[in-house]
Design a protein around this motif. Structure first.
Motif, PDB file in Angstrom:
ATOM      1  N   PRO A   1      27.979  30.792  14.419  1.00 60.76           N
ATOM      2  CA  PRO A   1      27.774  30.190  13.099  1.00 60.76           C
ATOM      3  C   PRO A   1      28.860  30.707  12.163  1.00 60.76           C
ATOM      4  N   ARG A   2      29.357  29.820  11.300  1.00 67.52           N
ATOM      5  CA  ARG A   2      30.447  30.267  10.427  1.00 67.52           C
ATOM      6  C   ARG A   2      29.942  30.769   9.075  1.00 67.52           C
ATOM      7  N   THR A   3      28.784  30.273   8.658  1.00 70.72           N
ATOM      8  CA  THR A   3      28.313  30.658   7.320  1.00 70.72           C
ATOM      9  C   THR A   3      26.907  31.248   7.409  1.00 70.72           C
ATOM     10  N   ARG A   4      26.529  31.920   6.311  1.00 73.89           N
ATOM     11  CA  ARG A   4      25.188  32.495   6.232  1.00 73.89           C
ATOM     12  C   ARG A   4      24.119  31.436   6.413  1.00 73.89           C
ATOM     13  N   PHE A   5      24.378  30.284   5.775  1.00 73.23           N
ATOM     14  CA  PHE A   5      23.387  29.211   5.848  1.00 73.23           C
ATOM     15  C   PHE A   5      23.161  28.774   7.292  1.00 73.23           C
ATOM     16  N   VAL A   6      24.238  28.576   8.032  1.00 73.06           N
ATOM     17  CA  VAL A   6      24.109  28.114   9.418  1.00 73.06           C
ATOM     18  C   VAL A   6      23.460  29.204  10.277  1.00 73.06           C
TER      19      VAL A   6
ATOM     20  N   ASN B   1      19.513  37.358  11.983  1.00 67.08           N
ATOM     21  CA  ASN B   1      19.440  38.290  10.867  1.00 67.08           C
ATOM     22  C   ASN B   1      20.782  38.228  10.164  1.00 67.08           C
ATOM     23  N   VAL B   2      20.752  37.926   8.879  1.00 73.49           N
ATOM     24  CA  VAL B   2      22.000  37.859   8.125  1.00 73.49           C
ATOM     25  C   VAL B   2      22.132  39.118   7.277  1.00 73.49           C
ATOM     26  N   PHE B   3      23.252  39.809   7.439  1.00 71.20           N
ATOM     27  CA  PHE B   3      23.538  40.998   6.652  1.00 71.20           C
ATOM     28  C   PHE B   3      24.605  40.612   5.639  1.00 71.20           C
ATOM     29  N   THR B   4      24.244  40.658   4.366  1.00 71.51           N
ATOM     30  CA  THR B   4      25.222  40.302   3.332  1.00 71.51           C
ATOM     31  C   THR B   4      26.292  41.389   3.262  1.00 71.51           C
ATOM     32  N   ALA B   5      27.375  41.088   2.567  1.00 72.23           N
ATOM     33  CA  ALA B   5      28.491  42.045   2.464  1.00 72.23           C
ATOM     34  C   ALA B   5      28.000  43.393   1.923  1.00 72.23           C
TER      35      ALA B   5
ATOM     36  N   GLN C   1      31.980  42.677   4.727  1.00 65.37           N
ATOM     37  CA  GLN C   1      31.967  41.288   5.184  1.00 65.37           C
ATOM     38  C   GLN C   1      30.601  40.980   5.790  1.00 65.37           C
ATOM     39  N   ALA C   2      30.039  39.852   5.339  1.00 57.56           N
ATOM     40  CA  ALA C   2      28.721  39.472   5.847  1.00 57.56           C
ATOM     41  C   ALA C   2      28.788  39.225   7.350  1.00 57.56           C
ATOM     42  N   PHE C   3      27.720  39.580   8.034  1.00 60.41           N
ATOM     43  CA  PHE C   3      27.667  39.268   9.457  1.00 60.41           C
ATOM     44  C   PHE C   3      26.241  38.917   9.852  1.00 60.41           C
ATOM     45  N   ALA C   4      26.103  38.350  11.046  1.00 58.96           N
ATOM     46  CA  ALA C   4      24.789  37.959  11.556  1.00 58.96           C
ATOM     47  C   ALA C   4      24.595  38.565  12.941  1.00 58.96           C
TER      48      ALA C   4
ATOM     49  N   HIS D   1      27.857  41.573  19.516  1.00 59.99           N
ATOM     50  CA  HIS D   1      26.879  40.583  19.075  1.00 59.99           C
ATOM     51  C   HIS D   1      26.867  40.378  17.559  1.00 59.99           C
ATOM     52  N   MET D   2      27.770  41.062  16.874  1.00 56.66           N
ATOM     53  CA  MET D   2      27.884  40.847  15.422  1.00 56.66           C
ATOM     54  C   MET D   2      28.817  39.661  15.196  1.00 56.66           C
ATOM     55  N   VAL D   3      28.296  38.623  14.523  1.00 52.04           N
ATOM     56  CA  VAL D   3      29.107  37.429  14.250  1.00 52.04           C
ATOM     57  C   VAL D   3      29.523  37.478  12.788  1.00 52.04           C
TER      58      VAL D   3
END
Ligand code: ADP
Ligand code: MG
Length: 344
Positions: free
Chosen positions: A226-231, A239-243, A254-257, A338-340
Motif C-alpha cells: 500500500p502506498r498511503t495510510r488510507f490504503v 497497523n498504521v504508524f504515523t511519522a 516516516q509513516a509505515f504500516a 514487513h514494515m511498508v
C-alpha cells in the motif's frame, strides 16, 4: 492491449459537492477492474459517467477509443447491473430478460432466443417461465445480470451487485462472476466497498477516497505494498504508524504500516533478534475468531492489532494465545522487512 475506458482529468460537481476531483485512469479491454472505497467516495459517480447517465463537469471520457461526450447511454457499448435490480414482478423471467430487446422492437422469437441464451450464461436455463417472486435472491440477481448481458455489451458495469445477498451466497456469486468474466472475455468494471470482494475477484483495483484515487494496483500489490495510510488501513487492515509514532521506534520520521498477521506476540522475556523490531505493551484483548485470533495490545497511547493464525495444534495449551491473558505485559515483534513505508 487496447483501452476500454479512459478518464482524463475528470471532475464531477453536484452544486458545491465535489464527487470526483481530477481523476485520471485507464481500464484495459477484457480486464476485471474494481473501484473500491468507502461510501461517498465517488465510485457510483464514476460508473454513471461511464454509462452516460451523467456528464463530467470537466475533463474527458473515452470509451473503446472514442470520445464519449454526446453519446447517449443507449448508444454506448455498455450495460449496467445495479444492486437494487428492479425486475418487473408481473412478467416472467424470460420476458424480463428480453425487455430491452422488446423496447428496441426486436421480433419476439428472436428476442426470446437471445434471452434464453443469456439465461443459460447465468446458469438459469430452465427458469424462464417463473416469475421473479418464485426465485431466490441470488437467482434474481442472476436474472438482472442476464438482462444486462442480453445486449452483448463490450463493457459490463456492476454497482455493488451482491450487496443485498447474504455472505455465503455472495461468496458463491463472486466465484460465478469470475467464471462468467473469463468465459465472456469482456471488460467488467465492478464497484464495491468490500475489500475482500475486490481482492478476490479483480485484475486491478482503484482505491477511491473522497473523490480521488489513492492507488491503482493488482490485489497483491495493494495488499503487500500500500502506498498511503488510507490504503494500508482500508485494504486488509494494517497497523498504521504515523511519522510521530515511527520516530521513537525506528529513528525515522516516516509513516509505515505492518500487517496484522506479521506481528508476533510472545511473553516479554523473549530474547532480542537481529532484523526484528521489538516492543513491549499491555495485552488488552484476545478475540477468538476460529481460524485465527486477534490480539489488541496497547503500546503507549497506540493500540496495535496482531492476527495469529496458526491454530493447527490439537493440544489446546499449545494454540497461540492460549497462555496469554488480558492485562499482562507482552512483547511484540515484527521483521523489519514487513514494515511498508508510506507516502503520507
Ligand atoms: P459512492 O458510490 O462511492 O458511495 P457516490 O459516487 O454515490 O459515492 O457519491 C460521491 C459524492 O457525491 C457523495 O458525497 C454524494 O453524496 C454526492 N452525490 C452523488 N450523487 C449526487 C447527486 N445526484 N446530487 C448531489 N450529490 C450527489
Ligand atoms: Mg455507490
Amino acid at each position: 492491449m487496447s483501452v476500454a475506458i479512459e478518464f482524463k482529468d475528470i471532475s464531477k460537481r453536484y452544486g458545491d459537492v465535489t464527487a470526483l476531483d481530477h481523476v485520471s485512469f485507464r481500464v484495459e479491454e477484457g480486464e476485471f477492474f474494481s473501484m473500491l472505497g468507502p461510501s461517498g467516495s465517488g465510485k457510483t459517480t464514476s460508473l454513471r459517467l461511464m454509462a452516460g447517465f451523467e456528464q463530467p463537469s470537466s475533463g474527458n471520457l473515452a470509451l473503446l477509443g472514442q470520445e464519449a461526450a454526446g453519446t447517449p447511454p443507449y448508444a454506448r457499448d455498455v450495460n449496467t447491473v445495479f444492486q437494487d435490480y428492479a425486475l418487473f414482478p408481473h412478467m416472467n423471467v424470460l420476458d424480463n430478460v428480453a425487455y430491452g430487446l422488446m423496447v428496441r422492437k426486436m421480433a419476439k422469437a428472436e428476442r426470446h432466443a437471445l434471452a434464453q441464451e443469456a439465461l443459460a450464461m447465468v446458469a438459469l436455463p430452465d427458469h424462464g417461465n417463473r416469475t421473479p417472486a418464485q426465485l431466490s435472491g441470488g437467482q434474481r440477481q442472476r436474472v438482472a445480470l442476464a438482462r444486462a448481458l442480453v445486449n452483448r455489451p463490450r463493457i459490463l458495469l456492476l454497482d455493488e451487485p451482491l450487496g443485498a445477498l447474504d455472505l455465503k451466497l455472495r461468496e458463491q456469486m463472486q466465484v460465478e462472476l469470475k467464471v462468467l468474466h473469463r468465459k465472456l472475455g469482456i471488460t467488467f468494471v465492478y464497484v464495491t466497498h468490500d475489500q475482500g470482494e475486490a481482492l478476490s475477484m479483480s485484475d486491478r483495483i482503484a482505491v477511491f477516497n473522497n473523490g480521488r484515487i489513492e492507488q491503482i494496483a493488482t490485489p497483491r500489490e495493494l495488499y503487500y505494498r500500500p502506498r498511503t495510510r488510507f490504503v494500508a488501513d482500508f485494504v486488509g487492515s494494517s497497523n498504521v504508524f504515523t511519522a510521530d509514532l515511527a520516530e521513537p521506534l525506528c529513528g525515522k520520521r516516516q509513516a509505515f504500516a505492518v500487517r496484522q498477521e506479521n506481528i508476533h506476540v510472545t511473553k516479554p522475556d523473549a530474547p532480542k533478534v537481529a532484523g526484528q523490531v521489538q516492543l513491549e505493551g499491555e495485552l488488552l484483548a484476545v478475540q477468538f475468531l476460529g481460524a485465527s485470533q486477534r490480539l489488541e495490545i496497547k503500546v503507549g497511547s497506540h493500540v496495535i492489532t496482531a492476527l495469529q493464525s496458526d491454530n493447527t495444534s490439537t493440544v489446546p495449551s499449545q494454540q497461540p494465545g492460549a497462555d496469554l491473558q488480558p492485562g499482562q505485559t507482552v512483547a511484540l515483534h515484527w521483521a523489519e522487512q514487513h514494515m511498508v513505508m508510506l507516502d503520507d
